[in-house]
Design a protein around this motif. Structure first.
Motif, PDB file in Angstrom:
ATOM      1  N   ASN A 151      -1.490   5.451  -2.119  1.00 55.62           N
ATOM      2  CA  ASN A 151      -1.074   5.215  -3.654  1.00 55.62           C
ATOM      3  C   ASN A 151      -0.117   5.935  -4.083  1.00 55.62           C
ATOM      4  N   PHE A 152       0.657   5.199  -5.254  1.00 57.63           N
ATOM      5  CA  PHE A 152       1.818   5.612  -5.511  1.00 57.63           C
ATOM      6  C   PHE A 152       1.650   6.646  -6.819  1.00 57.63           C
ATOM      7  N   SER A 153       2.723   7.568  -6.586  1.00 54.13           N
ATOM      8  CA  SER A 153       2.832   8.499  -7.757  1.00 54.13           C
ATOM      9  C   SER A 153       3.974   7.878  -8.897  1.00 54.13           C
ATOM     10  N   PHE A 154       4.015   8.335 -10.055  1.00 56.65           N
ATOM     11  CA  PHE A 154       4.981   7.863 -11.084  1.00 56.65           C
ATOM     12  C   PHE A 154       6.410   7.676 -10.480  1.00 56.65           C
ATOM     13  N   GLU A 155       6.940   8.672  -9.881  1.00 56.76           N
ATOM     14  CA  GLU A 155       8.165   8.697  -9.142  1.00 56.76           C
ATOM     15  C   GLU A 155       8.194   7.804  -8.148  1.00 56.76           C
ATOM     16  N   GLU A 156       7.373   7.376  -7.519  1.00 57.47           N
ATOM     17  CA  GLU A 156       7.326   6.312  -6.482  1.00 57.47           C
ATOM     18  C   GLU A 156       7.425   5.089  -7.026  1.00 57.47           C
ATOM     19  N   MET A 157       6.598   4.940  -8.092  1.00 52.30           N
ATOM     20  CA  MET A 157       6.717   3.489  -8.948  1.00 52.30           C
ATOM     21  C   MET A 157       7.921   3.350  -9.483  1.00 52.30           C
ATOM     22  N   LYS A 158       8.771   4.286 -10.045  1.00 53.42           N
ATOM     23  CA  LYS A 158       9.882   4.024 -10.554  1.00 53.42           C
ATOM     24  C   LYS A 158      11.158   3.523  -9.365  1.00 53.42           C
ATOM     25  N   VAL A 171      10.189   0.127  -8.498  1.00 55.21           N
ATOM     26  CA  VAL A 171      10.694  -0.641  -9.826  1.00 55.21           C
ATOM     27  C   VAL A 171      12.170  -1.205  -9.403  1.00 55.21           C
ATOM     28  N   GLU A 172      12.771  -0.056  -9.530  1.00 53.10           N
ATOM     29  CA  GLU A 172      14.220  -0.232  -9.256  1.00 53.10           C
ATOM     30  C   GLU A 172      14.540  -0.950  -7.900  1.00 53.10           C
ATOM     31  N   PHE A 173      13.821  -0.761  -6.828  1.00 46.51           N
ATOM     32  CA  PHE A 173      14.218  -1.800  -5.607  1.00 46.51           C
ATOM     33  C   PHE A 173      13.810  -3.278  -6.078  1.00 46.51           C
ATOM     34  N   ALA A 174      12.709  -3.640  -6.624  1.00 44.99           N
ATOM     35  CA  ALA A 174      12.176  -4.684  -6.906  1.00 44.99           C
ATOM     36  C   ALA A 174      13.109  -5.501  -7.951  1.00 44.99           C
ATOM     37  N   ASN A 175      13.741  -4.808  -8.752  1.00 48.77           N
ATOM     38  CA  ASN A 175      14.655  -5.267  -9.861  1.00 48.77           C
ATOM     39  C   ASN A 175      16.065  -5.703  -9.039  1.00 48.77           C
ATOM     40  N   ARG A 176      16.396  -5.175  -8.261  1.00 49.74           N
ATOM     41  CA  ARG A 176      17.490  -5.329  -7.408  1.00 49.74           C
ATOM     42  C   ARG A 176      17.303  -6.940  -6.563  1.00 49.74           C
ATOM     43  N   TYR A 177      16.318  -7.338  -6.503  1.00 53.36           N
ATOM     44  CA  TYR A 177      15.722  -8.769  -5.735  1.00 53.36           C
ATOM     45  C   TYR A 177      15.275  -9.618  -6.864  1.00 53.36           C
ATOM     46  N   GLY A 178      15.110  -9.139  -8.340  1.00 58.54           N
ATOM     47  CA  GLY A 178      14.418 -10.079  -9.107  1.00 58.54           C
ATOM     48  C   GLY A 178      12.861 -10.020  -8.881  1.00 58.54           C
ATOM     49  N   ALA A 179      12.437  -9.242  -8.345  1.00 58.36           N
ATOM     50  CA  ALA A 179      11.006  -9.167  -8.127  1.00 58.36           C
ATOM     51  C   ALA A 179      10.372  -8.155  -9.144  1.00 58.36           C
ATOM     52  N   GLY A 211       0.768  -1.120   0.090  1.00 61.64           N
ATOM     53  CA  GLY A 211       0.127   0.198  -0.119  1.00 61.64           C
ATOM     54  C   GLY A 211       0.709   1.224  -0.025  1.00 61.64           C
ATOM     55  N   SER A 212       2.078   1.212   0.228  1.00 61.32           N
ATOM     56  CA  SER A 212       3.096   2.357   0.163  1.00 61.32           C
ATOM     57  C   SER A 212       4.107   1.689  -0.158  1.00 61.32           C
ATOM     58  N   LEU A 213       5.246   2.814  -0.503  1.00 65.33           N
ATOM     59  CA  LEU A 213       6.564   2.585  -1.055  1.00 65.33           C
ATOM     60  C   LEU A 213       7.286   1.722   0.028  1.00 65.33           C
ATOM     61  N   GLU A 214       7.193   2.107   1.244  1.00 67.65           N
ATOM     62  CA  GLU A 214       7.857   1.463   2.360  1.00 67.65           C
ATOM     63  C   GLU A 214       7.298  -0.083   2.401  1.00 67.65           C
ATOM     64  N   LYS A 215       6.070  -0.284   2.427  1.00 70.97           N
ATOM     65  CA  LYS A 215       5.487  -1.529   2.411  1.00 70.97           C
ATOM     66  C   LYS A 215       6.051  -2.549   1.235  1.00 70.97           C
ATOM     67  N   LEU A 216       6.279  -1.759   0.036  1.00 70.66           N
ATOM     68  CA  LEU A 216       6.672  -2.566  -0.996  1.00 70.66           C
ATOM     69  C   LEU A 216       8.167  -3.184  -0.775  1.00 70.66           C
ATOM     70  N   LYS A 217       9.008  -2.497  -0.005  1.00 77.00           N
ATOM     71  CA  LYS A 217      10.158  -2.694   0.274  1.00 77.00           C
ATOM     72  C   LYS A 217      10.356  -3.973   1.194  1.00 77.00           C
ATOM     73  N   PHE A 218       9.332  -3.966   2.196  1.00 77.45           N
ATOM     74  CA  PHE A 218       9.382  -4.586   3.303  1.00 77.45           C
ATOM     75  C   PHE A 218       8.934  -6.112   2.553  1.00 77.45           C
ATOM     76  N   ALA A 219       7.651  -5.960   1.817  1.00 78.13           N
ATOM     77  CA  ALA A 219       7.356  -7.225   1.226  1.00 78.13           C
ATOM     78  C   ALA A 219       8.194  -8.107   0.417  1.00 78.13           C
ATOM     79  N   ILE A 220       8.989  -7.161  -0.508  1.00 77.76           N
ATOM     80  CA  ILE A 220      10.240  -7.927  -0.992  1.00 77.76           C
ATOM     81  C   ILE A 220      11.235  -8.347  -0.455  1.00 77.76           C
ATOM     82  N   HIS A 221      11.622  -7.565   0.821  1.00 74.95           N
ATOM     83  CA  HIS A 221      12.836  -7.884   1.307  1.00 74.95           C
ATOM     84  C   HIS A 221      12.406  -9.350   2.180  1.00 74.95           C
ATOM     85  N   TYR A 222      11.170  -9.444   2.489  1.00 79.43           N
ATOM     86  CA  TYR A 222      10.584 -10.695   3.272  1.00 79.43           C
ATOM     87  C   TYR A 222      10.256 -11.707   2.496  1.00 79.43           C
TER      88      TYR A 222
END
Length: 421
Positions: A57-64, A67-75, A26-37
């Motif tokens: 909800n995400f702005s386009f900048e937050e989406m980018k 995505v960059e964080f997810a790519n580092r984890y292959g997500a 639901g937020s950028l912080e939650k995105l990072k936690f979900a992928i990290h866990y």
């Protein structure tokens, strides 16, 4: 957790595929936690066209950034654009979809055929995942959606295990199902209570969750309520779905993506639930014959549960026992108390970013990805300048104390819920 189970026998013997574990963010912080866990993919909402208009909800900048964080984890990152559009919603949809594509989003989750067709034309690099809002239940409907350009179908929450097996037998397409989270008291995606009571359209992102309200009953001719004063009010919320005890069945069914509900849920909830399912899935795939459900996985789920749990529609049709008509005993409730932001191995000293009040002498739990877990009491507490504290009172304050086992950044600390002053 109440359930009636039947063994799942795949329609065809074939090697077990590794399912995707799909988590809410639901937020950028939650995105990072979900992928990290342990999430393989996350689904988020943009600032238009989604069904959780009250989420962060995400702005386009937050989406980018996500995505960059997810790519580092292959997500991967998916975006929910699953409203049923009215005429006034259509203007701007092409630009919105192109911006999602440019941000690196992998797929949209969509219900409206108009948005599906627009996406195919305007943003062809985006995969199209059919939302559960379409209530897809049978293999012929799945086949029709495949023939009309859909890459994945998210089945209705009401689909049974046998229906899933039949769909996988007849149609070669990715199938996604919910395995954990809230269930609808109505047929999913077909409720109009929110519209009627509050003029907030549940199919355009405004659901007020009126099924979770408390109600009274009145006779037609009298103004007095039927309930006695002091009686518990009536509610009609359904129990939450939980399939942690049935991961072997889910994997053998051939479902491609296991979805956790909850973009409005807390970071603690997301991390805890994802972590438990990640361990169960990996454990089964590593040794299907020797797999054993670990009680601690179920215990972890219960620490994050908000409502009683069941297995939804997978094994049998839910009845009155699967609804919540009055307050029920809950598992022990826990609060996210702190985030590990540093660890000094030589001193055995942790630096924690405070998220909820805690103090010396209080028992806390540390947990992290892959099963890191231990309990201990907080001893002497210092701030970053070395001043001794009688409590960690201030949100986001960094505090230090000694711990008994090593931890890593992004590990979490929680405490039993209580009114500590």
């Amino acid at each position: 957790m109440e359930t009636t189970t039947q063994p799942v026998v795949p329609t065809k013997a074939k090697p077990l595929a590794r399912p995707e574990l799909l988590a809410p963010a639901g937020s950028l912080e939650k995105l990072k936690f979900a992928i990290h866990y342990g999430a393989d993919a996350v689904y988020i909402g943009g600032q238009k066209y989604g069904l959780r208009s009250n989420a962060d909800n995400f702005s386009f900048e937050e989406m980018k950034e996500g995505v960059e964080f997810a790519n580092r984890y292959g997500a991967k990152v998916f975006v929910a654009a699953n409203i049923y559009a009215h005429n006034e919603d259509i203007e701007g949809i092409e630009d919105y979809l192109r911006n999602l594509q440019d941000a690196g989003i992998s797929a949209i989750i969509v219900a409206d055929p108009a948005i599906i067709e627009t996406c195919r034309r305007a943003a062809p690099k985006l995969e199209v995942h059919l939302s559960t809002q379409q209530s897809t239940m049978n293999w012929q409907a799945v086949q029709w959606w495949k023939e009309n350009g859909v890459d994945r179908v998210v089945l209705a929450r009401e689909a049974s295990m046998q229906e899933i097996l039949d769909i996988k037998k007849h149609v070669d397409i990715e199938i996604e199902t919910f395995i954990h989270g809230a269930m609808c008291s109505s047929w999913s995606g077909r409720c109009v209570l929110s519209n009627h009571f509050t003029d907030r359209d549940s199919n355009r992102g405004g659901c007020c969750q009126s099924c979770r309200w408390k109600y009274d009953l009145f006779t037609e001719s009298e103004e007095n309520p039927l309930f006695e004063q002091g009686d518990e009010a009536f509610s009609m919320g359904s129990k939450d779905m939980c399939m942690i005890e049935h991961i072997p069945d889910m994997i053998r069914s051939g479902v491609d993506s296991f979805k956790i509900e909850g973009r409005m849920k807390s970071i603690h909830y997301v991390a805890t639930v994802v972590n438990a399912y990640r361990q169960a899935i990996d454990s089964y795939l590593a040794d299907p014959e020797g797999y054993v459900l670990k009680p601690e996985w179920v215990e972890e789920i219960n620490k994050a549960a908000n409502r009683p749990l069941n297995t939804g529609f997978f094994y049998e049709m839910p009845d009155h026992e699967d609804q919540i008509f009055a307050p029920e005993d809950k598992p022990n409730e826990y609060d996210f108390a702190g985030l590990v932001v540093g660890y000094d191995e030589a001193e055995g000293m942790v630096t924690v970013q405070q998220r909820n009040h805690f103090k010396p002498g209080q028992e806390v739990e540390f947990f992290g990805p892959g099963g890191t877990f231990f309990k201990q009491k907080v001893d002497t507490l210092w701030d970053e300048e070395g001043n001794e504290l009688d409590a960690a009172r201030h949100p986001m304050q960094r505090v230090r104390f000694r711990i008994n086992h090593p931890v890593k950044e992004f590990d979490m600390m929680r405490k039993k819920s209580g009114k500590t002053k």
